[in-house]
Design a protein around this motif. Structure first.
Motif, PDB file in Angstrom:
ATOM      1  N   LEU A 177      48.726  32.997  30.346  1.00 47.42           N
ATOM      2  CA  LEU A 177      49.816  33.906  30.006  1.00 47.42           C
ATOM      3  C   LEU A 177      50.972  33.608  30.944  1.00 47.42           C
ATOM      4  CD1 LEU A 177      50.962  36.564  28.641  1.00 47.42           C
ATOM      5  CD2 LEU A 177      49.998  37.760  30.632  1.00 47.42           C
ATOM      6  N   GLY A 178      52.116  33.243  30.393  1.00 48.43           N
ATOM      7  CA  GLY A 178      53.315  33.040  31.187  1.00 48.43           C
ATOM      8  C   GLY A 178      54.261  34.210  31.017  1.00 48.43           C
ATOM      9  N   VAL A 179      54.878  34.637  32.104  1.00 50.45           N
ATOM     10  CA  VAL A 179      55.856  35.732  32.078  1.00 50.45           C
ATOM     11  C   VAL A 179      57.061  35.289  32.895  1.00 50.45           C
ATOM     12  CG1 VAL A 179      56.337  38.137  32.657  1.00 50.45           C
ATOM     13  CG2 VAL A 179      54.044  37.473  31.884  1.00 50.45           C
ATOM     14  N   ILE A 180      58.268  35.473  32.338  1.00 50.69           N
ATOM     15  CA  ILE A 180      59.478  35.135  33.084  1.00 50.69           C
ATOM     16  C   ILE A 180      60.480  36.269  32.981  1.00 50.69           C
ATOM     17  CG2 ILE A 180      60.549  33.858  31.165  1.00 50.69           C
ATOM     18  CD1 ILE A 180      61.642  31.909  33.359  1.00 50.69           C
ATOM     19  N   PHE A 181      61.021  36.648  34.119  1.00 50.75           N
ATOM     20  CA  PHE A 181      62.056  37.671  34.221  1.00 50.75           C
ATOM     21  C   PHE A 181      63.370  36.963  34.526  1.00 50.75           C
ATOM     22  CE2 PHE A 181      58.041  39.365  35.768  1.00 50.75           C
ATOM     23  CZ  PHE A 181      57.920  40.581  35.117  1.00 50.75           C
ATOM     24  N   THR A 223      42.962  33.898  36.691  1.00 54.20           N
ATOM     25  CA  THR A 223      43.499  33.633  38.020  1.00 54.20           C
ATOM     26  C   THR A 223      44.996  33.370  37.917  1.00 54.20           C
ATOM     27  OG1 THR A 223      43.021  31.263  37.792  1.00 54.20           O
ATOM     28  CG2 THR A 223      41.357  32.626  38.876  1.00 54.20           C
ATOM     29  N   PHE A 224      45.724  33.647  38.995  1.00 59.17           N
ATOM     30  CA  PHE A 224      47.139  33.337  39.027  1.00 59.17           C
ATOM     31  C   PHE A 224      47.317  31.853  39.346  1.00 59.17           C
ATOM     32  CE2 PHE A 224      47.553  37.870  39.224  1.00 59.17           C
ATOM     33  CZ  PHE A 224      48.757  38.125  38.590  1.00 59.17           C
ATOM     34  N   GLU A 225      47.854  31.116  38.382  1.00 60.22           N
ATOM     35  CA  GLU A 225      48.132  29.698  38.589  1.00 60.22           C
ATOM     36  C   GLU A 225      49.414  29.491  39.392  1.00 60.22           C
ATOM     37  OE1 GLU A 225      48.196  27.169  35.173  1.00 60.22           O
ATOM     38  OE2 GLU A 225      46.608  28.280  34.152  1.00 60.22           O
ATOM     39  N   ASN A 233      43.371  30.676  32.932  1.00 64.95           N
ATOM     40  CA  ASN A 233      41.913  30.612  32.838  1.00 64.95           C
ATOM     41  C   ASN A 233      41.346  31.639  31.876  1.00 64.95           C
ATOM     42  OD1 ASN A 233      39.665  29.061  33.657  1.00 64.95           O
ATOM     43  ND2 ASN A 233      38.960  30.713  34.991  1.00 64.95           N
ATOM     44  N   LEU A 234      42.050  31.927  30.793  1.00 61.77           N
ATOM     45  CA  LEU A 234      41.548  32.818  29.758  1.00 61.77           C
ATOM     46  C   LEU A 234      40.804  31.976  28.731  1.00 61.77           C
ATOM     47  CD1 LEU A 234      44.205  34.210  30.957  1.00 61.77           C
ATOM     48  CD2 LEU A 234      44.212  35.541  28.863  1.00 61.77           C
ATOM     49  N   ARG A 249      52.168  39.084  47.246  1.00 58.70           N
ATOM     50  CA  ARG A 249      51.675  38.192  46.217  1.00 58.70           C
ATOM     51  C   ARG A 249      51.223  36.860  46.795  1.00 58.70           C
ATOM     52  NH1 ARG A 249      57.031  36.344  42.939  1.00 58.70           N
ATOM     53  NH2 ARG A 249      58.142  35.388  44.620  1.00 58.70           N
ATOM     54  N   ARG A 250      51.454  36.645  48.081  1.00 64.05           N
ATOM     55  CA  ARG A 250      50.957  35.434  48.711  1.00 64.05           C
ATOM     56  C   ARG A 250      49.502  35.586  49.131  1.00 64.05           C
ATOM     57  NH1 ARG A 250      55.953  36.140  51.158  1.00 64.05           N
ATOM     58  NH2 ARG A 250      54.989  36.930  53.058  1.00 64.05           N
ATOM     59  N   ASP A 251      49.012  36.837  49.158  1.00 59.61           N
ATOM     60  CA  ASP A 251      47.640  37.073  49.570  1.00 59.61           C
ATOM     61  C   ASP A 251      46.682  36.824  48.417  1.00 59.61           C
ATOM     62  OD1 ASP A 251      48.618  37.813  51.996  1.00 59.61           O
ATOM     63  OD2 ASP A 251      48.493  39.971  51.613  1.00 59.61           O
ATOM     64  N   ARG A 252      45.391  36.717  48.760  1.00 62.93           N
ATOM     65  CA  ARG A 252      44.378  36.568  47.723  1.00 62.93           C
ATOM     66  C   ARG A 252      44.241  37.866  46.946  1.00 62.93           C
ATOM     67  NH1 ARG A 252      38.958  34.619  50.135  1.00 62.93           N
ATOM     68  NH2 ARG A 252      38.488  34.620  47.911  1.00 62.93           N
ATOM     69  N   LEU A 253      43.929  37.736  45.637  1.00 65.90           N
ATOM     70  CA  LEU A 253      43.803  38.900  44.759  1.00 65.90           C
ATOM     71  C   LEU A 253      42.347  39.032  44.367  1.00 65.90           C
ATOM     72  CD1 LEU A 253      46.910  38.135  42.554  1.00 65.90           C
ATOM     73  CD2 LEU A 253      46.748  39.709  44.472  1.00 65.90           C
ATOM     74  N   ASP A 254      41.470  39.217  45.362  1.00 63.19           N
ATOM     75  CA  ASP A 254      40.044  39.163  45.079  1.00 63.19           C
ATOM     76  C   ASP A 254      39.320  40.481  45.302  1.00 63.19           C
ATOM     77  OD1 ASP A 254      39.100  37.441  48.185  1.00 63.19           O
ATOM     78  OD2 ASP A 254      40.298  39.231  47.774  1.00 63.19           O
TER      79      ASP A 254
END
Length: 262
Positions: A90-94, A120-122, A159-160, A246-251
Motif C-alpha cells: 500500500l502506497g500513500v502520498i501526501f 511491514t513499512f518498506e 508484504n500483504l 517513525r524511525r523506531d521499530r514498530l514491533d
C-alpha cells in the motif's frame, strides 16, 4: 498479416507495456464502512520494482507513476512487484514535489487484517523529519501524522499476501488537504481513480472477497480547541511508550486515550 507477423506485433505491444512499468495487475474492491457499500474498484500497479522503488523518492518527494499528486491531494494505491507475484504494498502520498509553500498536516489510520504475512513499512518519506509520526496503536494498526510543505510526505506499507486480506483506512485533513483519491491502473491517467471523503472509513479487499469486520482503531480528529501537537503530547504523557518516532521499530502495540473502534 500472417500469424508470425501478428505474434510479433503482440510481443512488441507487451514489451511496450512492460517497459512503461504500468502493466495491469489485480483488481480490488473498495468498500465504504461501516455500511459496507461497494464504492468501486481499483487496479493495482504491477512493475518490476519494490514498493519503495515505485514510490520513486527523489528531491525530498515521491513521484509514483500515474498517481494524481498535488499540493492539496492525498493519494493511496496498491502495487505488486512482478518479481514476487501475489505480494502487494500500500502506497500513500501526501502532497507533491515543488508545490506552493504552506504547511499542511494530514493523518491516516491504517489496519491490515488477515494477511498471510505480517505487513511491514518498506519506506517512509523523509525518514529524518521530526514532525512526522507513525505509531502502532494496536497490532498492525497504525496512526500516521505527516506535516509537509512544498514537498511530499508518505509511506509504503508492504508484504500483504493471501487471498482474503483487508486494509482498513481512514484519512483526516487537519490542515490544507482537500482531496482524497484511490489511484487505479485500469486506464491511463486519473479518470479511473476513486474520489473519496476525508473522515470516512474505507476497506480494500481482493475483488470478490469479504471485508473483515474487525474494527479500525483510531483517535479523534483534533478540534479547533485542541492542536495536533497538543493531542500528541497528551498521548505521549499518558503512555510514553505508545507513540514512537517513525524511525523506531514498530514491533510492539500500545493503547491511546479516547480510542475509537468502528
Amino acid at each position: 498479416m500472417d500469424i508470425r507477423t501478428s505474434q510479433h506485433a503482440l510481443q512488441l505491444t507487451l514489451a511496450c507495456c512492460l517497459s512503461t512499468g504500468l502493466a495491469r495487475a489485480a483488481t480490488f474492491d473498495v468498500h465504504h464502512w461501516p455500511d459496507q457499500t461497494l464504492v468501486g474498484q481499483i487496479d493495482s500497479f504491477a512493475t518490476a520494482q519494490t514498493g519503495q522503488q515505485y514510490y520513486n523518492y527523489s528531491s525530498s518527494s515521491g513521484h509514483p507513476a500515474d498517481v494524481n499528486v498535488a499540493d492539496s491531494h492525498v493519494n493511496f494505491w496498491l502495487h505488486e512487484n512482478t518479481a514476487t507475484p501475489g505480494v502487494y504494498s500500500l502506497g500513500v502520498i501526501f502532497g507533491a514535489d515543488n508545490t506552493p509553500a504552506g504547511s499542511r498536516t494530514a493523518r491516516m489510520f491504517v489496519r491490515v487484517l488477515d494477511s498471510a504475512t505480517a505487513s511491514t513499512f518498506e519506506f517512509i518519506d523523509d525518514p529524518n523529519a521530526a514532525n512526522d509520526q507513525i505509531a502502532e496503536i494496536a497490532p498492525e494498526n497504525w496512526e500516521t501524522t505527516f506535516t509537509y510543505d512544498s514537498n511530499s510526505d508518505g509511506f509504503v506499507l508492504g508484504n500483504l499476501s493471501g487471498s482474503n486480506w483487508t486494509i482498513a483506512l481512514r484519512a483526516e485533513s487537519v490542515v490544507g488537504a482537500d482531496s482524497l483519491f484511490a489511484a487505479s491502473n485500469q486506464v491511463g491517467g486519473f479518470t479511473d481513480d476513486l474520489t473519496l471523503n476525508f473522515l470516512d472509513q474505507y476497506r480494500i479487499t481482493p475483488a470478490g472477497s469479504t471485508a473483515s469486520g474487525e474494527p479500525l482503531i483510531y483517535t479523534p480528529e483534533p478540534t479547533s480547541g485542541v492542536t495536533l501537537c497538543g493531542l500528541m503530547a497528551t498521548i505521549v504523557a499518558l503512555n510514553p511508550r505508545g507513540v514512537r518516532s517513525r524511525r523506531d521499530r514498530l514491533d510492539r502495540p500500545s493503547r491511546t486515550l479516547m480510542t475509537l473502534f468502528i
